[in-house]
Design an enzyme around this catalytic site. Structure first.
Site, PDB file in Angstrom:
ATOM      1  N   TYR A  32      -0.729   9.005  -7.831  1.00 34.95           N
ATOM      2  CA  TYR A  32       0.032   8.255  -8.803  1.00 34.95           C
ATOM      3  C   TYR A  32      -0.109   6.847  -8.560  1.00 34.95           C
ATOM      4  CZ  TYR A  32       3.191   8.288 -12.862  1.00 34.95           C
ATOM      5  OH  TYR A  32       3.302   8.095 -14.158  1.00 34.95           O
ATOM      6  N   GLU A  35      -1.271  -0.574  -8.454  1.00 36.94           N
ATOM      7  CA  GLU A  35      -2.225  -2.195  -8.152  1.00 36.94           C
ATOM      8  C   GLU A  35      -2.129  -2.036  -6.543  1.00 36.94           C
ATOM      9  OE1 GLU A  35      -4.231  -4.262  -8.909  1.00 36.94           O
ATOM     10  OE2 GLU A  35      -4.457  -3.164 -10.860  1.00 36.94           O
ATOM     11  N   GLY A  36      -0.931  -1.738  -5.953  1.00 36.88           N
ATOM     12  CA  GLY A  36      -1.058  -1.693  -4.594  1.00 36.88           C
ATOM     13  C   GLY A  36      -2.397  -0.908  -4.057  1.00 36.88           C
ATOM     14  N   HIS A  37      -2.251   0.429  -4.413  1.00 34.33           N
ATOM     15  CA  HIS A  37      -3.365   1.199  -4.103  1.00 34.33           C
ATOM     16  C   HIS A  37      -4.573   0.780  -4.227  1.00 34.33           C
ATOM     17  CE1 HIS A  37      -0.255   4.563  -4.786  1.00 34.33           C
ATOM     18  NE2 HIS A  37      -0.445   4.677  -3.482  1.00 34.33           N
ATOM     19  N   GLY A 147      -1.179  -0.025   3.668  1.00 32.51           N
ATOM     20  CA  GLY A 147      -0.472  -1.140   3.143  1.00 32.51           C
ATOM     21  C   GLY A 147       0.515  -1.471   3.918  1.00 32.51           C
ATOM     22  N   ASP A 150       4.637  -0.113   3.712  1.00 35.82           N
ATOM     23  CA  ASP A 150       4.920   0.982   4.839  1.00 35.82           C
ATOM     24  C   ASP A 150       4.684   0.455   6.113  1.00 35.82           C
ATOM     25  OD1 ASP A 150       5.473   3.633   2.914  1.00 35.82           O
ATOM     26  OD2 ASP A 150       3.881   2.363   2.158  1.00 35.82           O
ATOM     27  N   MET A 184       5.607  -2.463  -5.522  1.00 33.28           N
ATOM     28  CA  MET A 184       4.960  -1.499  -6.235  1.00 33.28           C
ATOM     29  C   MET A 184       5.007  -0.147  -5.467  1.00 33.28           C
ATOM     30  SD  MET A 184       1.882  -2.757  -8.432  1.00 33.28           S
ATOM     31  CE  MET A 184       2.026  -4.170  -9.482  1.00 33.28           C
ATOM     32  N   SER A 185       5.294   0.944  -6.184  1.00 35.07           N
ATOM     33  CA  SER A 185       5.536   2.147  -5.338  1.00 35.07           C
ATOM     34  C   SER A 185       5.522   3.169  -6.544  1.00 35.07           C
ATOM     35  CB  SER A 185       7.169   2.392  -5.010  1.00 35.07           C
ATOM     36  OG  SER A 185       7.248   3.537  -4.527  1.00 35.07           O
ATOM     37  N   SER A 186       4.709   4.219  -6.102  1.00 41.38           N
ATOM     38  CA  SER A 186       4.668   5.364  -7.009  1.00 41.38           C
ATOM     39  C   SER A 186       6.288   5.905  -7.552  1.00 41.38           C
ATOM     40  CB  SER A 186       3.974   6.685  -6.482  1.00 41.38           C
ATOM     41  OG  SER A 186       2.766   6.138  -5.812  1.00 41.38           O
TER      42      SER A 186
HETATM   43  P1  AMP Z   1       1.471   6.457  -0.687  1.00 43.26           P
HETATM   44  O1  AMP Z   1       0.617   6.906  -1.937  1.00 43.26           O
HETATM   45  O2  AMP Z   1       2.823   5.725  -1.173  1.00 43.26           O
HETATM   46  O3  AMP Z   1       1.641   7.115   0.503  1.00 43.26           O
HETATM   47  O4  AMP Z   1       0.618   4.793  -0.430  1.00 43.26           O
HETATM   48  C1  AMP Z   1      -0.741   5.123   0.064  1.00 43.26           C
HETATM   49  C2  AMP Z   1      -0.993   3.772   0.793  1.00 43.26           C
HETATM   50  O5  AMP Z   1      -0.870   2.600  -0.249  1.00 43.26           O
HETATM   51  C3  AMP Z   1      -0.135   3.455   1.951  1.00 43.26           C
HETATM   52  O6  AMP Z   1      -0.991   3.140   3.048  1.00 43.26           O
HETATM   53  C4  AMP Z   1       0.771   2.497   1.606  1.00 43.26           C
HETATM   54  O7  AMP Z   1       1.169   1.541   2.441  1.00 43.26           O
HETATM   55  C5  AMP Z   1      -0.132   1.691   0.416  1.00 43.26           C
HETATM   56  N1  AMP Z   1       0.931   1.132  -0.613  1.00 43.26           N
HETATM   57  C6  AMP Z   1       1.834   1.678  -1.339  1.00 43.26           C
HETATM   58  N2  AMP Z   1       2.310   0.790  -2.129  1.00 43.26           N
HETATM   59  C7  AMP Z   1       1.924  -0.440  -1.638  1.00 43.26           C
HETATM   60  C8  AMP Z   1       2.131  -1.783  -2.372  1.00 43.26           C
HETATM   61  N3  AMP Z   1       3.140  -2.156  -3.264  1.00 43.26           N
HETATM   62  N4  AMP Z   1       1.222  -2.811  -1.636  1.00 43.26           N
HETATM   63  C9  AMP Z   1       0.388  -2.403  -0.679  1.00 43.26           C
HETATM   64  N5  AMP Z   1       0.062  -1.344  -0.214  1.00 43.26           N
HETATM   65  C10 AMP Z   1       0.767  -0.317  -0.844  1.00 43.26           C
END
Ligand code: AMP
Length: 286
Positions: A32, A35-37, A147, A150, A184-186
């Site tokens: 999902y 922009e963070g990803h 990121g 986390d 940003m977060s899914s």
């Molecule tokens: P996730 O899909 O939430 O498990 O995140 C996958 C990777 O993306 C992890 O290393 C997170 O730390 C990074 N990530 C998620 N949200 C952000 C964000 N807003 N800014 C930077 N990195 C992010």
């Protein structure tokens, strides 16, 4: 871009690429994408010859009653976004193949996982380190990107990689925020419009703490009380934790110094949000 679901095929491709002297850059995610990803993928694009993205909503890092079922998923949308930033291989394994019948091996990092999310989500980091270790074994990347959103996860993965002598360079990148400051977060997609407005309290709390530190405040308790009060103004916000910790050991700091990191986990409605900010950056060199 190729989409690969088979674990052996993924590993064979990566081993073959390595044998050809190619550098593999890897971004593990739960999908999902936002922009963070994409910031991680763009950096990884520049750091290797082949860019591998994994999308896997890892069941073992969710506790009983957590949001595994409601975690947002959209592989078609993700594939389009991943392709647009130059991803070469999208690895999306099935849970039944990652954890087949008889699966019995776990990776557990001690110490760093005792506080913060480790305390409020028992077993969470065991699931994270196990799946990241497995993904490193399958992809065998030269460099992997995570990121700082986390922050504790990044610290735990660095510890695991060092302790297990994994030949992977772990890089951490800054938090990407929406224009109004929400990290940003899914999971943000699960917020109602009213909850989305209330979720801004996390960033408001961070700004409040940063302003206090800039004005000379060094007592963690007073800063934490102010942040908590700000967040509790929101009717649907429930504080999971608000802590100021040392940026390397992740243990609580009574006095704010250059290592001070503010970390927050707040439930808005049923959606659990996390954020953090390095307060120490505001403290001038003495
Ligand atoms: P996730 O899909 O939430 O498990 O995140 C996958 C990777 O993306 C992890 O290393 C997170 O730390 C990074 N990530 C998620 N949200 C952000 C964000 N807003 N800014 C930077 N990195 C992010």
């Amino acid at each position: 871009m190729d989409i690969i679901t088979n674990i052996d095929e993924m590993q064979q491709r990566c081993l073959a690429a390595r044998a050809q002297g190619k550098r593999l850059a890897f971004v593990p995610t739960m999908g999902y994408l936002h922009e963070g990803h994409l910031s991680l993928l763009r950096a990884a694009r520049d750091a290797g010859d082949i860019l591998v993205l994994s999308i896997f909503v890892n069941p073992t890092q969710f506790g009983v009653g957590e949001d595994f079922d409601s975690y947002p998923r959209d592989l078609d949308r993700d594939a389009e976004m991943a392709c647009s930033v130059g991803t070469d291989w999208l690895f999306a394994p099935r849970a039944s193949a990652m954890y087949p019948k008889g699966y019995a091996t776990w990776v557990d990092v001690e110490g760093l996982t005792g506080n913060l999310c480790g305390a409020s989500r028992p077993g969470h980091f065991r699931g994270v380190t196990t799946v990241v270790c497995k993904l490193f074994g399958i992809v065998q990347p030269h460099v992997a990107f995570f990121g700082q959103k986390d922050f504790q996860q990044l610290a735990v993965i660095r510890r695991m990689s060092a302790d297990l002598n994994l030949p992977v360079e772990v890089r951490g990148l800054p938090i990407v925020r929406e224009a109004d400051g929400l990290a940003m977060s899914s999971r943000n997609v699960n917020l109602s419009p009213a909850q989305r407005r209330q979720a801004l309290a996390l960033f408001a709390g961070i700004r409040l703490a940063a302003a206090q530190v800039a004005a000379g405040e060094r007592d963690s308790r007073r800063v934490l009380a102010a942040v908590r009060e700000r967040i509790q103004q929101e009717p649907e916000a429930t504080v999971d934790y608000i802590q100021i910790c040392h940026d390397e050991t992740l243990t609580d700091l009574e006095t704010i110094d250059r290592h001070a990191l503010l970390l927050l986990a707040v439930r808005v409605g049923t959606t659990r949000l996390i954020d953090n900010h390095h307060l120490g950056e505001e403290i001038p060199e003495s």
